[in-house]
Scaffold this motif. Structure first.
Motif, PDB file in Angstrom:
ATOM      1  N   ASP A  65      68.424 -52.184  15.022  1.00 27.27           N
ATOM      2  CA  ASP A  65      67.244 -52.427  15.565  1.00 27.27           C
ATOM      3  C   ASP A  65      66.241 -51.302  15.412  1.00 27.27           C
ATOM      4  OD1 ASP A  65      65.017 -53.748  16.967  1.00 27.27           O
ATOM      5  OD2 ASP A  65      66.162 -53.482  19.013  1.00 27.27           O
ATOM      6  N   ARG A  66      66.150 -50.396  16.461  1.00 28.58           N
ATOM      7  CA  ARG A  66      65.041 -49.289  16.756  1.00 28.58           C
ATOM      8  C   ARG A  66      66.061 -47.883  16.452  1.00 28.58           C
ATOM      9  NH1 ARG A  66      60.022 -49.741  14.679  1.00 28.58           N
ATOM     10  NH2 ARG A  66      59.003 -51.607  15.406  1.00 28.58           N
ATOM     11  N   ARG A  77      75.263 -38.633  14.494  1.00 30.29           N
ATOM     12  CA  ARG A  77      73.982 -38.398  14.961  1.00 30.29           C
ATOM     13  C   ARG A  77      73.188 -39.752  15.174  1.00 30.29           C
ATOM     14  NH1 ARG A  77      72.338 -35.705  11.052  1.00 30.29           N
ATOM     15  NH2 ARG A  77      70.911 -37.205   9.939  1.00 30.29           N
ATOM     16  N   VAL A  78      72.569 -39.703  16.243  1.00 26.81           N
ATOM     17  CA  VAL A  78      71.671 -40.941  16.583  1.00 26.81           C
ATOM     18  C   VAL A  78      70.382 -40.520  16.803  1.00 26.81           C
ATOM     19  CG1 VAL A  78      71.415 -42.969  18.320  1.00 26.81           C
ATOM     20  CG2 VAL A  78      73.705 -42.035  17.764  1.00 26.81           C
ATOM     21  N   ALA A  79      69.312 -41.483  16.014  1.00 23.85           N
ATOM     22  CA  ALA A  79      67.981 -41.128  16.141  1.00 23.85           C
ATOM     23  C   ALA A  79      67.264 -42.204  16.387  1.00 23.85           C
ATOM     24  CB  ALA A  79      67.462 -40.510  14.569  1.00 23.85           C
ATOM     25  N   THR A  80      66.118 -42.524  17.143  1.00 19.36           N
ATOM     26  CA  THR A  80      65.496 -43.571  17.616  1.00 19.36           C
ATOM     27  C   THR A  80      64.308 -43.458  16.452  1.00 19.36           C
ATOM     28  OG1 THR A  80      63.995 -42.396  19.277  1.00 19.36           O
ATOM     29  CG2 THR A  80      66.190 -43.317  19.995  1.00 19.36           C
ATOM     30  N   ASP A  81      63.609 -44.883  16.467  1.00 21.95           N
ATOM     31  CA  ASP A  81      62.584 -45.117  15.902  1.00 21.95           C
ATOM     32  C   ASP A  81      61.793 -46.132  16.735  1.00 21.95           C
ATOM     33  OD1 ASP A  81      60.302 -45.304  14.138  1.00 21.95           O
ATOM     34  OD2 ASP A  81      61.552 -46.447  12.669  1.00 21.95           O
ATOM     35  N   LEU A  82      61.283 -45.606  17.764  1.00 22.91           N
ATOM     36  CA  LEU A  82      60.642 -46.479  18.823  1.00 22.91           C
ATOM     37  C   LEU A  82      59.043 -46.547  18.547  1.00 22.91           C
ATOM     38  CD1 LEU A  82      62.554 -45.172  21.946  1.00 22.91           C
ATOM     39  CD2 LEU A  82      63.147 -47.209  20.434  1.00 22.91           C
ATOM     40  N   PRO A 113      55.326 -43.873  22.630  1.00 27.22           N
ATOM     41  CA  PRO A 113      55.289 -42.609  22.372  1.00 27.22           C
ATOM     42  C   PRO A 113      56.403 -41.641  22.308  1.00 27.22           C
ATOM     43  CG  PRO A 113      54.786 -43.142  24.822  1.00 27.22           C
ATOM     44  CD  PRO A 113      55.201 -44.636  23.888  1.00 27.22           C
ATOM     45  N   PHE A 114      57.744 -42.369  22.723  1.00 34.13           N
ATOM     46  CA  PHE A 114      58.959 -41.269  22.778  1.00 34.13           C
ATOM     47  C   PHE A 114      60.020 -41.592  21.497  1.00 34.13           C
ATOM     48  CE2 PHE A 114      63.239 -40.851  24.586  1.00 34.13           C
ATOM     49  CZ  PHE A 114      63.211 -39.504  25.031  1.00 34.13           C
ATOM     50  N   ASN A 115      60.411 -40.534  21.164  1.00 32.66           N
ATOM     51  CA  ASN A 115      61.611 -40.720  20.160  1.00 32.66           C
ATOM     52  C   ASN A 115      62.423 -39.603  20.343  1.00 32.66           C
ATOM     53  OD1 ASN A 115      61.658 -43.236  18.292  1.00 32.66           O
ATOM     54  ND2 ASN A 115      59.351 -42.737  18.276  1.00 32.66           N
ATOM     55  N   ALA A 116      63.714 -39.607  19.911  1.00 33.56           N
ATOM     56  CA  ALA A 116      64.622 -38.744  20.060  1.00 33.56           C
ATOM     57  C   ALA A 116      65.912 -38.765  19.227  1.00 33.56           C
ATOM     58  CB  ALA A 116      65.262 -38.807  21.638  1.00 33.56           C
ATOM     59  N   VAL A 117      66.421 -37.632  19.077  1.00 39.82           N
ATOM     60  CA  VAL A 117      67.572 -37.665  18.120  1.00 39.82           C
ATOM     61  C   VAL A 117      68.644 -36.933  18.802  1.00 39.82           C
ATOM     62  CG1 VAL A 117      66.608 -35.321  16.929  1.00 39.82           C
ATOM     63  CG2 VAL A 117      68.376 -36.765  15.988  1.00 39.82           C
ATOM     64  N   GLY A 118      69.794 -36.986  18.729  1.00 35.65           N
ATOM     65  CA  GLY A 118      71.034 -36.471  19.548  1.00 35.65           C
ATOM     66  C   GLY A 118      72.120 -36.825  18.775  1.00 35.65           C
ATOM     67  N   PHE A 138      70.432 -32.489  21.254  1.00 36.52           N
ATOM     68  CA  PHE A 138      69.399 -33.409  21.564  1.00 36.52           C
ATOM     69  C   PHE A 138      67.978 -33.012  21.692  1.00 36.52           C
ATOM     70  CE2 PHE A 138      66.708 -35.763  24.699  1.00 36.52           C
ATOM     71  CZ  PHE A 138      66.869 -36.925  24.386  1.00 36.52           C
ATOM     72  N   GLN A 139      67.120 -33.565  20.952  1.00 37.67           N
ATOM     73  CA  GLN A 139      65.778 -33.134  20.899  1.00 37.67           C
ATOM     74  C   GLN A 139      64.533 -34.495  20.949  1.00 37.67           C
ATOM     75  OE1 GLN A 139      64.415 -29.800  18.330  1.00 37.67           O
ATOM     76  NE2 GLN A 139      62.945 -31.214  17.312  1.00 37.67           N
ATOM     77  N   ALA A 140      63.736 -34.110  21.832  1.00 35.76           N
ATOM     78  CA  ALA A 140      62.989 -35.460  21.833  1.00 35.76           C
ATOM     79  C   ALA A 140      61.357 -35.076  21.600  1.00 35.76           C
ATOM     80  CB  ALA A 140      63.079 -35.993  23.515  1.00 35.76           C
ATOM     81  N   ASP A 141      60.687 -36.213  21.400  1.00 42.40           N
ATOM     82  CA  ASP A 141      59.377 -35.882  20.838  1.00 42.40           C
ATOM     83  C   ASP A 141      58.618 -36.917  21.828  1.00 42.40           C
ATOM     84  OD1 ASP A 141      59.768 -34.089  19.144  1.00 42.40           O
ATOM     85  OD2 ASP A 141      59.748 -35.678  17.384  1.00 42.40           O
ATOM     86  N   LEU A 142      57.342 -36.304  22.773  1.00 40.59           N
ATOM     87  CA  LEU A 142      56.645 -37.354  23.346  1.00 40.59           C
ATOM     88  C   LEU A 142      55.092 -37.163  23.199  1.00 40.59           C
ATOM     89  CD1 LEU A 142      56.396 -39.224  25.983  1.00 40.59           C
ATOM     90  CD2 LEU A 142      56.168 -37.062  27.515  1.00 40.59           C
TER      91      LEU A 142
END
Length: 892
Positions: A337-338, A383-388, A391-396, A478-482
């Motif tokens: 999914d995302r 590693r897990v990275a989101t592609d939402l 406005p929020f995405n993260a990688v950890g 863990f790193q996140a973007d907003l």
């Protein structure tokens, strides 16, 4: 499970499309000097015939992996430079060392072997000369960490892109990236048959052959095979034998398989092997001393100081440098999914066998200086990275590192060492002593006149050591973007790192003279005799003339009594020992092996690092960012014959009976490095022009300083070192086919606290080796010739302002700290190099190019150091002379 690969590619068919977009867009990197700081909205795209065309598609932006997710370069709030494989080929970049002419913030120093190259970013870096030190600049190849420069410095293989990240990157690159990261990304196998072949010829009989073939096996499986050969005669010659050093003899092979059964799953497997087998690297005599005259007296030869750049040196045997570097890696990407899940596994092996004539002359003072190193490394990253869509995405993720190191070292005297040492003894004692005399007198005072007969400095004596190191590390990050309104993006991240090292050292010294305690009680009568003779000479009385001594005693009984009294009083005073000048010839004293009852042979470090950034899209063409980041590098172990117990352990070692004769105290390891950086940046693009600006202040606490002492290495922590700087990168297309670019770095470094350096207190001084200003100016022009051919010409000029190469030379400490610093301060390096290429591209498939590097033959010293076993002598390495040649490249 993965075994490497570009860890940040998308999966499935979109992955192939995105890679194609990256390849097309990275034609921007032809904006020499070859590196791009930010893409243009009108990125260059390769058309069907290979020509460059303008497009307004934002999807063609240069894709970077600096945040461990695919992102446009303009959207990454990190100081990062990018080079495409095509730009590297046009600039005739052969290995990482050549990149320094393109990136002013990046510098490298070639040392005594192809396996020993120090890498610096923004003036920070270390690690090459001591296998117990991992570099402060992390090098990753297809997402896999290469922990030693011996595993990094080889021909650049089938490169797709190189990214240079400046400043600490410990948050996402969890292993020892306290100064920056170089990320090398190789080409993916393609699902369309193709190939790329290159042959290059040059002066010094240079020959470079490279080839790549790729294509599909099935609809879901593609493979590629790349190989290369690089050979060149040495640039430095021994006038007596005609043998050459500083040449090239290396090859590599790399096979890859890419399995993509669907859009959501991808597996990339890589196997590679590289071999370096070269005669390298010959230093030159920079400053002679009395020891140099002794070398000449026993029949040895060295270059004259006014012939540093004559490319001549003398040695007794060709050096050995056989470095094999191989491994397997695999990367599994699964998109759910995302969410994208990535697993990378890698196993690597490095073997390095070296041997060098380290007296750097034709005299046989040293018969060998050999090292056999074996390094095995296993790494795993999940590693897990989101592609939402929001406005929020993260990688950890988590990262595991396990490495074992086994090193054997040996150094031995040659057949001329005894005669050479005898001359040094005579010089140090004003002619009062000789090696045979020392053997007879010291043996007699111990009750056996023959005990040392013929044994001081005998051929074959020396030192044999074995070092083993086991390193296990774990990190979680863990790193996140907003994305907020108004074009603001906030980024926050943290990483926890735990690093444990266990090490043991065992050394055996057969250096008989180094085992003599010159302060020993038994030698007090001899020391008193020497002190009496020195006192008489001070009164202008020849101590060997019995009549003159008797006359002085009769004429001046009080003066004579004073001479005798002072000699008797100081016979047991180590600080007044007349034999003290001979300590510099006690080259290989006995070791305190470890682990032992006092020293456990273990370090454990853990640290939380973090980063915070804010990026603002001020207009459609201008972005600014503000960042704060911290970095961490774990303790480094001094795996050299200069590894000595800490002074704080002296009492315990003596109480346990472990202290050896002539025991000295220094360090076994240097503690962790901790980095912080404040950075303000601007990224601008206006279609035909781009610019990047970064202003920063970077501080390293506990910087691991590793300094050669003449026989080993002094590894200590600097209290605090900071550097302020400005970096500017620009590119301009003022006319069709013409690209002008420039990049510059200004640095203001300072040792804020370094009281315990190997050469004394350096607090408040500017660190050596860091130029205040370095810049590269470049241009490229491309002109169409008829319907299917194009002519291109490119040139770049690289400048580094004058800089002192070393903070000081330990071999001069006997003269005082000021002399140790002054000895190196008189030697400076100034770089002014011009590189050019002129080529014709035929039908978008064949390139014919003539090229030159360092065309003005700008010669400099790259490194100076204490000459081995030559007190107060200085040796150094020179840069490469002018090279030129022609190449042909064919693609299909």
């Amino acid at each position: 499970m993965g075994i490497s690969g570009n860890q940040n590619e998308a999966v499935g068919a979109p992955r192939r499309d995105r890679r194609s977009a990256r390849k097309a867009a990275s034609a921007l990197a032809l904006m020499a000097p070859g590196f791009v700081c930010t893409p243009s909205a009108h990125a260059l795209v390769a058309t069907a015939d290979g020509a460059a065309a303008a497009t307004g598609a934002q999807d063609d932006a240069i894709i970077v992996t600096a945040t461990k997710r695919d992102a446009s370069l303009e959207d990454v709030p990190v100081a990062v430079s990018v080079a495409s494989g095509q730009a590297i080929a046009r600039a005739q970049i052969r290995d990482l060392k050549d990149l320094t002419s393109l990136v002013p913030s990046l510098s490298m120093q070639q040392l005594q072997s192809p396996a020993n190259v120090n890498i610096y970013i923004r003036g920070f870096g270390n690690g090459a000369n001591n296998s117990g030190i991992e570099p402060s600049v992390g090098v990753f190849v297809d997402g896999v960490y290469r922990s030693r420069t011996a595993a990094q410095i080889a021909d650049l293989p089938d490169v797709d892109q190189v990214e240079v990240l400046r400043g600490p990157q410990s948050t996402l690159f969890g292993k020892n990236a306290s100064a920056g990261v170089i990320s090398i990304i190789t080409r993916l196998p393609q699902f369309k048959p193709g190939g790329d072949f290159e042959a290059s010829w040059g002066n010094y009989n240079a020959l470079v052959l490279k080839g790549l073939v790729t294509g599909p096996v099935t609809d879901a499986l593609a493979v590629s095979l790349a190989a290369g050969r690089n050979r060149r005669d040495g640039t430095i010659v021994d006038p007596d034998t005609g043998h050459r050093s500083n040449g090239r003899n290396r090859w590599f092979v790399r096979g890859q398989a890419l399995w993509q059964p669907g859009d959501d799953l991808s597996l990339r497997v890589i196997g590679d092997y590289g071999l370096i087998n070269e005669v390298c690297c010959a230093p030159v005599n920079v400053q002679p001393s009395a020891a140099t005259q002794a070398v000449l007296a026993v029949g040895g030869k060295v270059n004259a100081p006014d012939a540093i750049y004559a490319d001549q040196a003398w040695w007794n045997f060709d050096s050995t440098n056989r470095i094999a570097n191989y491994g397997f890696s695999g990367q599994l990407d699964y998109k759910l999914d995302r969410v994208k899940i990535t697993a990378i596994s890698a196993w690597r092996r490095l073997t390095s066998a070296t041997n060098q004539d380290s007296d750097f002359s034709s005299g046989q003072m040293l018969a060998r200086n050999a090292q056999d190193l074996k390094l095995s490394t296993f790494t795993e990253e999940l590693r897990v990275a989101t592609d939402l869509p929001g406005p929020f995405n993260a990688v950890g993720g988590v990262y595991y590192f396990n490495e074992t190191l086994d090193q054997r070292s040996a150094i031995a005297f040659g057949q001329d060492m005894r005669a050479y040492a005898n001359l040094l003894v005579q010089e140090a004692s004003g002619g009062a002593l000789s090696v045979p005399q020392l053997e007879q007198v010291l043996g007699s005072l111990e009750g056996d006149p023959t005990r040392y007969a013929g044994r001081f400095f005998a051929s074959g004596q020396g030192s044999n050591e074995r070092y083993r190191l086991r390193n296990e590390a774990f990190s979680a990050y863990f790193q996140a973007d907003l994305k907020l309104g108004g074009g603001v993006t906030l980024t926050g991240g943290a990483a926890f790192t735990s690093d444990t090292k266990r090490y043991d050292m065992a050394g055996v010294s057969s250096d008989v003279f180094a085992g003599v305690d010159l302060d020993g009680r038994a030698y007090a009568p001899f020391r008193q005799q020497l002190l009496t003779a020195a006192g008489l000479r001070a009164q202008d009385v020849n101590p060997r003339d019995a009549a003159a001594v008797a006359a002085f005693a009769q004429a001046n009984p009080q003066g004579y009594a004073a001479v005798l009294g002072r000699a008797a009083a100081n016979a047991k005073n180590p600080s007044a020992n007349p034999l003290a000048p001979l300590r510099s010839l006690q080259l290989f004293p006995a070791y305190v092996n470890l682990p032992n009852a006092v020293e456990p042979g273990r370090t454990h470090d853990q640290r939380v690092t973090w980063t915070a950034r804010a990026m603002l899209a001020m207009t459609a063409h201008l972005r600014g960012y503000l960042s704060y980041a911290t970095g961490f590098k774990a303790s480094s172990i001094n795996l050299s014959r200069d590894s000595r117990p800490f002074a704080s352990d002296q009492a315990a070692l003596e109480a346990a009976g472990l202290a050896q004769v002539n025991q000295t105290y220094a360090t076994r390891f240097a503690g962790p490095e901790r980095t912080t950086v404040y950075e303000l940046g601007l990224k601008a693009e206006w279609g035909l022009a781009t610019a990047n600006l970064a202003v920063f202040q970077q501080t390293i606490s506990g910087f691991q300083s590793n300094l050669f002492t003449g026989t080993g290495f002094a590894l200590v922590n600097a209290g605090k070192e900071r550097v302020r700087g400005v970096e500017l990168e620009t590119a301009l297309r003022p006319a069709a086919g013409l690209v002008l670019s420039g990049s510059a770095t200004w640095l203001d470094p300072l040792y804020q606290d370094f009281a315990m350096s190997a050469v004394g207190d350096l607090s408040g001084r500017r660190p050596a080796g860091i130029p205040a200003l370095s810049f590269t100016l470049a241009g490229q022009y491309e002109h169409r010739l008829g319907r299917s051919a194009r002519l291109f010409v490119r040139a770049d000029f690289h400048h580094e302002s004058p800089v002192t190469m070393e903070d000081g030379l330990p071999g001069f400490l006997s003269l005082g700290t000021a002399a140790a610093i002054a000895a190196s301060a008189q030697y400076q390096r100034r770089v002014n190099e011009v590189n050019t290429a002129l080529g014709v591209i035929l039908a978008a498939r064949t390139d014919l190019t003539v090229w030159g590097r360092n065309l003005t033959d700008n010669r400099t010293l790259t490194k100076i150091f204490d000459s081995v076993a030559q007190p107060l002598g200085i040796s150094g390495y020179t840069n490469q002379p002018r090279t030129y040649g022609a190449s042909v490249r064919y693609r299909f």
